[in-house]
Write a protein that holds these residues in place. Structure first.
Motif, PDB file in Angstrom:
ATOM      1  N   GLY A 297       4.893   2.041  -8.449  1.00 17.92           N
ATOM      2  CA  GLY A 297       3.823   1.574  -9.336  1.00 17.92           C
ATOM      3  C   GLY A 297       3.755   2.363 -10.629  1.00 17.92           C
ATOM      4  O   GLY A 297       4.757   2.625 -11.304  1.00 17.92           O
ATOM      5  N   THR A 298       2.550   2.781 -10.961  1.00 16.75           N
ATOM      6  CA  THR A 298       2.329   3.520 -12.199  1.00 16.75           C
ATOM      7  C   THR A 298       3.140   4.818 -12.235  1.00 16.75           C
ATOM      8  O   THR A 298       3.669   5.196 -13.285  1.00 16.75           O
ATOM      9  CB  THR A 298       0.818   3.801 -12.340  1.00 16.75           C
ATOM     10  N   VAL A 342       7.150  11.551  -7.361  1.00 14.00           N
ATOM     11  CA  VAL A 342       5.894  11.590  -8.118  1.00 14.00           C
ATOM     12  C   VAL A 342       4.896  10.690  -7.417  1.00 14.00           C
ATOM     13  O   VAL A 342       5.192   9.522  -7.154  1.00 14.00           O
ATOM     14  CB  VAL A 342       6.090  11.057  -9.549  1.00 14.00           C
ATOM     15  N   SER A 343       3.730  11.218  -7.132  1.00 16.71           N
ATOM     16  CA  SER A 343       2.716  10.405  -6.463  1.00 16.71           C
ATOM     17  C   SER A 343       1.347  11.008  -6.730  1.00 16.71           C
ATOM     18  O   SER A 343       1.074  12.145  -6.337  1.00 16.71           O
ATOM     19  CB  SER A 343       2.988  10.367  -4.958  1.00 16.71           C
ATOM     20  N   GLN A 344       0.509  10.238  -7.388  1.00 16.68           N
ATOM     21  CA  GLN A 344      -0.850  10.700  -7.651  1.00 16.68           C
ATOM     22  C   GLN A 344      -1.524  11.117  -6.351  1.00 16.68           C
ATOM     23  O   GLN A 344      -2.058  12.204  -6.234  1.00 16.68           O
ATOM     24  CB  GLN A 344      -1.623   9.566  -8.342  1.00 16.68           C
ATOM     25  N   SER A 345      -1.472  10.239  -5.364  1.00 14.28           N
ATOM     26  CA  SER A 345      -2.204  10.482  -4.106  1.00 14.28           C
ATOM     27  C   SER A 345      -1.482  11.473  -3.197  1.00 14.28           C
ATOM     28  O   SER A 345      -2.111  12.127  -2.371  1.00 14.28           O
ATOM     29  CB  SER A 345      -2.341   9.162  -3.345  1.00 14.28           C
ATOM     30  N   THR A 348       1.570   8.183  -0.549  1.00 13.65           N
ATOM     31  CA  THR A 348       2.195   6.862  -0.581  1.00 13.65           C
ATOM     32  C   THR A 348       3.344   6.823   0.431  1.00 13.65           C
ATOM     33  O   THR A 348       4.308   7.583   0.312  1.00 13.65           O
ATOM     34  CB  THR A 348       2.689   6.560  -2.015  1.00 13.65           C
ATOM     35  N   VAL A 394      -8.988   2.332  -8.438  1.00 12.84           N
ATOM     36  CA  VAL A 394      -7.670   1.938  -7.935  1.00 12.84           C
ATOM     37  C   VAL A 394      -6.635   1.959  -9.061  1.00 12.84           C
ATOM     38  O   VAL A 394      -5.488   2.378  -8.868  1.00 12.84           O
ATOM     39  CB  VAL A 394      -7.764   0.546  -7.253  1.00 12.84           C
ATOM     40  N   ALA A 395      -7.019   1.524 -10.239  1.00 10.81           N
ATOM     41  CA  ALA A 395      -6.092   1.531 -11.372  1.00 10.81           C
ATOM     42  C   ALA A 395      -5.909   2.965 -11.869  1.00 10.81           C
ATOM     43  O   ALA A 395      -6.868   3.626 -12.271  1.00 10.81           O
ATOM     44  CB  ALA A 395      -6.625   0.654 -12.491  1.00 10.81           C
ATOM     45  N   SER A 396      -4.681   3.417 -11.855  1.00 12.78           N
ATOM     46  CA  SER A 396      -4.414   4.793 -12.258  1.00 12.78           C
ATOM     47  C   SER A 396      -4.398   4.891 -13.789  1.00 12.78           C
ATOM     48  O   SER A 396      -3.729   4.113 -14.460  1.00 12.78           O
ATOM     49  CB  SER A 396      -3.059   5.210 -11.691  1.00 12.78           C
ATOM     50  N   LEU A 472       1.285  -3.793 -15.908  1.00 13.55           N
ATOM     51  CA  LEU A 472       0.788  -3.574 -14.537  1.00 13.55           C
ATOM     52  C   LEU A 472      -0.731  -3.415 -14.557  1.00 13.55           C
ATOM     53  O   LEU A 472      -1.449  -4.000 -13.737  1.00 13.55           O
ATOM     54  CB  LEU A 472       1.438  -2.326 -13.927  1.00 13.55           C
ATOM     55  N   LYS A 473      -1.218  -2.641 -15.521  1.00 12.02           N
ATOM     56  CA  LYS A 473      -2.665  -2.399 -15.576  1.00 12.02           C
ATOM     57  C   LYS A 473      -3.426  -3.691 -15.787  1.00 12.02           C
ATOM     58  O   LYS A 473      -4.440  -3.949 -15.155  1.00 12.02           O
ATOM     59  CB  LYS A 473      -2.935  -1.413 -16.725  1.00 12.02           C
ATOM     60  N   VAL A 589      -1.634   3.879  -0.815  1.00 16.40           N
ATOM     61  CA  VAL A 589      -0.860   2.850  -0.100  1.00 16.40           C
ATOM     62  C   VAL A 589      -0.088   3.523   1.034  1.00 16.40           C
ATOM     63  O   VAL A 589       1.053   3.951   0.863  1.00 16.40           O
ATOM     64  CB  VAL A 589       0.060   2.087  -1.075  1.00 16.40           C
TER      65      VAL A 589
HETATM   66  C1  AGP Z   1      -1.711   2.067 -10.307  1.00 14.52           C
HETATM   67  O1  AGP Z   1      -2.668   1.564 -11.164  1.00 14.52           O
HETATM   68  C2  AGP Z   1      -1.604   1.428  -9.037  1.00 14.52           C
HETATM   69  N1  AGP Z   1      -2.820   1.356  -8.339  1.00 14.52           N
HETATM   70  C3  AGP Z   1      -0.398   1.729  -8.166  1.00 14.52           C
HETATM   71  O2  AGP Z   1       0.690   1.142  -8.791  1.00 14.52           O
HETATM   72  C4  AGP Z   1      -0.053   3.209  -7.864  1.00 14.52           C
HETATM   73  O3  AGP Z   1       0.363   3.845  -9.023  1.00 14.52           O
HETATM   74  C5  AGP Z   1       1.051   3.248  -6.800  1.00 14.52           C
HETATM   75  O4  AGP Z   1       0.555   2.685  -5.610  1.00 14.52           O
HETATM   76  C6  AGP Z   1       1.576   4.623  -6.534  1.00 14.52           C
HETATM   77  O5  AGP Z   1       0.580   5.481  -6.106  1.00 14.52           O
HETATM   78  P1  AGP Z   1       0.794   7.039  -6.038  1.00 14.52           P
HETATM   79  O6  AGP Z   1       1.007   7.527  -7.420  1.00 14.52           O
HETATM   80  O7  AGP Z   1      -0.455   7.560  -5.401  1.00 14.52           O
HETATM   81  O8  AGP Z   1       2.006   7.268  -5.183  1.00 14.52           O
END
Ligand code: AGP
Length: 592
Positions: A297-298, A342-345, A348, A394-396, A472-473, A589
């Protein structure tokens, strides 16, 4: 995906579970439920819809000191009350909540449970019935171990036992499960966020571990029944961080936090003019002959930025992979590859599975994440934190920006080229703050595109990578179908769709690409297509939609993307969409 919680303690479990589920709702929000002990029974309340609805169907005067709860993102079985969690076994002994996917649930159903009448279509109901089946011939601990040994897939489980209503059982595999300890209370959750109100410290279970929780004790075991001790982590989640403050939506708050996020990541990684990234990590990257970056994703779109700058400036090959595409087929080319994820959360599942594959091959890994103690952070050899603080929408937005900034620092540190870093960041901050203060000017674009069904974002090089993220956004929260394209690619097919109802937004970020993009826009105009240009002041021409303050480094991708975040937000607002919780999505996710 899915948030789960369990509570034993001195306070009213119903209240704790409901407020924790509200905090976890970003993980899934199509239905929710709780099961609590009332006198000598386990009583379940569940329904489709948000936790606020669940709250409204539970009487206020109910008191209980133990219970479990769940907020769902449907995987098996449609969104209805019956498929909502908790689920109970055929004999009513066990009730559970589950996060994850049981890959072999049909096989297990046939093998052990052919005479059970199932109520729901979920894989989770198979788990709870299996436990009731196994317990007929053994102790609870043996039954839990047997359960772990037969389940294939991902599962975080919190289980309530009618025959021992002072305890909860938990099991974890491939999806997070944390146990928090407070003063005379124990909590379980898929995210430390749920602990914010009362829990001082917590532990993270490892895969294939289970635990037995009572009011004053937590016993953790591995899958063979050996006692396991885990280090306690201090719960430092801050209430302010997750409050919406005066903002109507988290997404807007998070966009407007971007300058402070950039300052925080700068303060973390720049010290007395130097970049403070572990030298051994930098050497491993320098010594590698190819770098693979895997993400989704992002985060995937942010990874493309790293490829661009590394290949252009450091002349090193970087391959960017959609993590899910390479879980089974990844073959690293090169004598000495290095892996970055790379993963915000940090949770994933596609990325976690990719990392497991890399570890099997003995490859070295760096994780870039916004979430401390996340599964990815714990699995990788190195980790770098994004310092964006909790992202709830949800939107990063802010995490994307800090992913790009961190990649910029990483590349500069690898190259040992720190000359312009401070100037570049200052320039970026000025430009982003300017976008935020002038965001009303974006309304003019929004008005003209909000009623459209389709839209292209186009650019070249960095403008193209920015377009991918911008599209995507827009899709994610405004539900306008959007695609990001290299403007030069239009003539190879996509221009066929252009007519007066199909707008195109161009992101122009530099002088060299400007002429080409503008000439591609002419081709759109000749076919009655509506065009908008977002660019920096030196390239601004009459008729363009927005002129931004110049950022004279590769960080110029950021202000353009921030504009696109506002466009998506404002379109979704005008359409009355649920901006922070868009349909069909979840923040984390955690399924493949
Ligand atoms: C971003 O706006 C989305 N919600 C989604 O694409 C997200 O970036 C993607 O699921 C990956 O998540 P992560 O960075 O936590 O791994």
């Amino acid at each position: 995906m899915c948030g789960l919680v369990g509570y034993i303690g001195k306070n009213n479990a119903k209240d704790i579970l409901l407020s924790s589920l509200e905090l976890l709702e970003y993980r899934g929000y199509d239905s929710s439920g709780i099961a609590i002990r009332i006198n000598d029974s386990i009583v379940t309340y569940k329904d489709i819809g948000r936790v606020s609805h669940l709250r409204s169907i539970i009487k206020n005067n109910i008191y209980s000191n133990i219970g479990i709860g769940h907020t769902r993102w449907a995987t098996h079985g449609s969104v209805n009350r019956i498929n909502a969690h908790p689920h109970s076994s055929f004999d009513g002994r066990f009730t559970l909540v589950h996060n994850g996917v049981i890959e072999n649930y049909l096989e297990l159903k046939m093998m052990y449970l052919s005479d059970v009448d199932f109520i729901s279509s979920t894989d989770s109901e198979v788990i709870v019935n299996l436990l009731s089946y196994f317990i007929r011939k053994c102790s609870i601990e043996e039954a839990l171990r047997k359960l772990i040994s037969v389940l294939k897939g991902s599962f975080a489980l919190v289980i309530f036992d009618r025959d021992n209503m002072d305890r909860l059982y938990v099991i974890k595999n491939k999806t997070p499960l944390l146990i928090g300890k407070g003063n005379d209370e124990i909590m379980v959750s898929s995210d430390a966020l749920a602990f914010i109100n009362s829990i001082d410290s917590y532990i993270c279970l490892d895969d294939m571990e289970y635990a037995i929780l009572c009011k004053n004790s937590v016993k953790v075991f591995d899958s063979r029944g050996n006692i396991i001790l885990h280090n306690e982590i201090k719960n430092d989640t801050n209430k302010e961080e997750i409050s919406k403050g005066d903002y109507p939506y988290y997404m807007l708050k998070e966009i407007e936090e971007i300058p402070s996020c950039i300052e925080r990541i700068r303060n973390k990684y720049i010290y007395e003019g130097c970049i403070t990234i572990d030298e051994s990590l930098l050497n491993e990257i320098r010594d590698s002959d190819i770098i693979y970056v895997a993400s989704c994703g992002t985060s995937y779109y942010a990874s493309l930025y790293f490829k661009y700058i590394m290949e252009k400036e450091y002349k090193k090959k970087v391959d960017v992979l959609i993590a899910s595409e390479y879980i089974y087929s990844f073959e690293a080319i090169g004598r000495n590859p290095f892996i970055i994820v790379v993963s915000q959360s940090g949770e994933t599942q596609d990325v976690i599975s990719f990392v497991s594959k890399c570890k099997e091959k003995g490859l070295r890994t760096l994780c870039i994440t916004n979430t401390r103690y996340s599964t990815l952070e714990r699995e990788c050899d190195y980790s770098l934190s994004l310092e964006a603080r909790k992202e709830v929408a949800v939107a990063s937005t802010k995490a994307y920006v800090n992913e790009v900034v961190l990649f910029y620092f990483l590349e500069k540190a690898i190259m040992n080229d720190i000359n312009r870093v401070v100037v570049d960041i200052d320039e970026l901050l000025i430009s982003v703050k300017d976008v935020i203060s002038r965001n009303k000017e974006i309304d003019n674009i929004v008005k003209q595109i909000v009623s459209k069904d389709h839209l292209y974002y186009v650019g070249r090089e960095l403008g193209y990578y920015g377009s991918l993220e911008a599209a995507l956004k827009l899709k994610e929260i405004s539900y306008i179908h959007a695609e990001g394209l290299s403007s030069s690619e239009l003539k190879h097919g996509s221009i066929a769709l252009i007519d007066s109802s199909f707008p195109t937004i161009a992101l122009i970020d530099n002088m060299i690409d400007e002429l080409l993009v503008r000439s591609n826009l002419q081709e759109i105009k000749s076919r009655d297509g509506m065009t908008f240009v977002i660019t920096y002041s030196p390239f601004y021409k009459d008729g363009d939609s927005l002129s931004l303050k110049l950022v004279d480094s590769s960080l110029r991708i950021i202000p353009l993307v921030v504009v696109s975040q506002y466009i998506a937000y404002k379109c979704a607002l005008l359409k009355g969409n649920d901006i922070d919780k868009p349909r069909n999505l979840a923040k984390s996710v955690t399924v493949l």
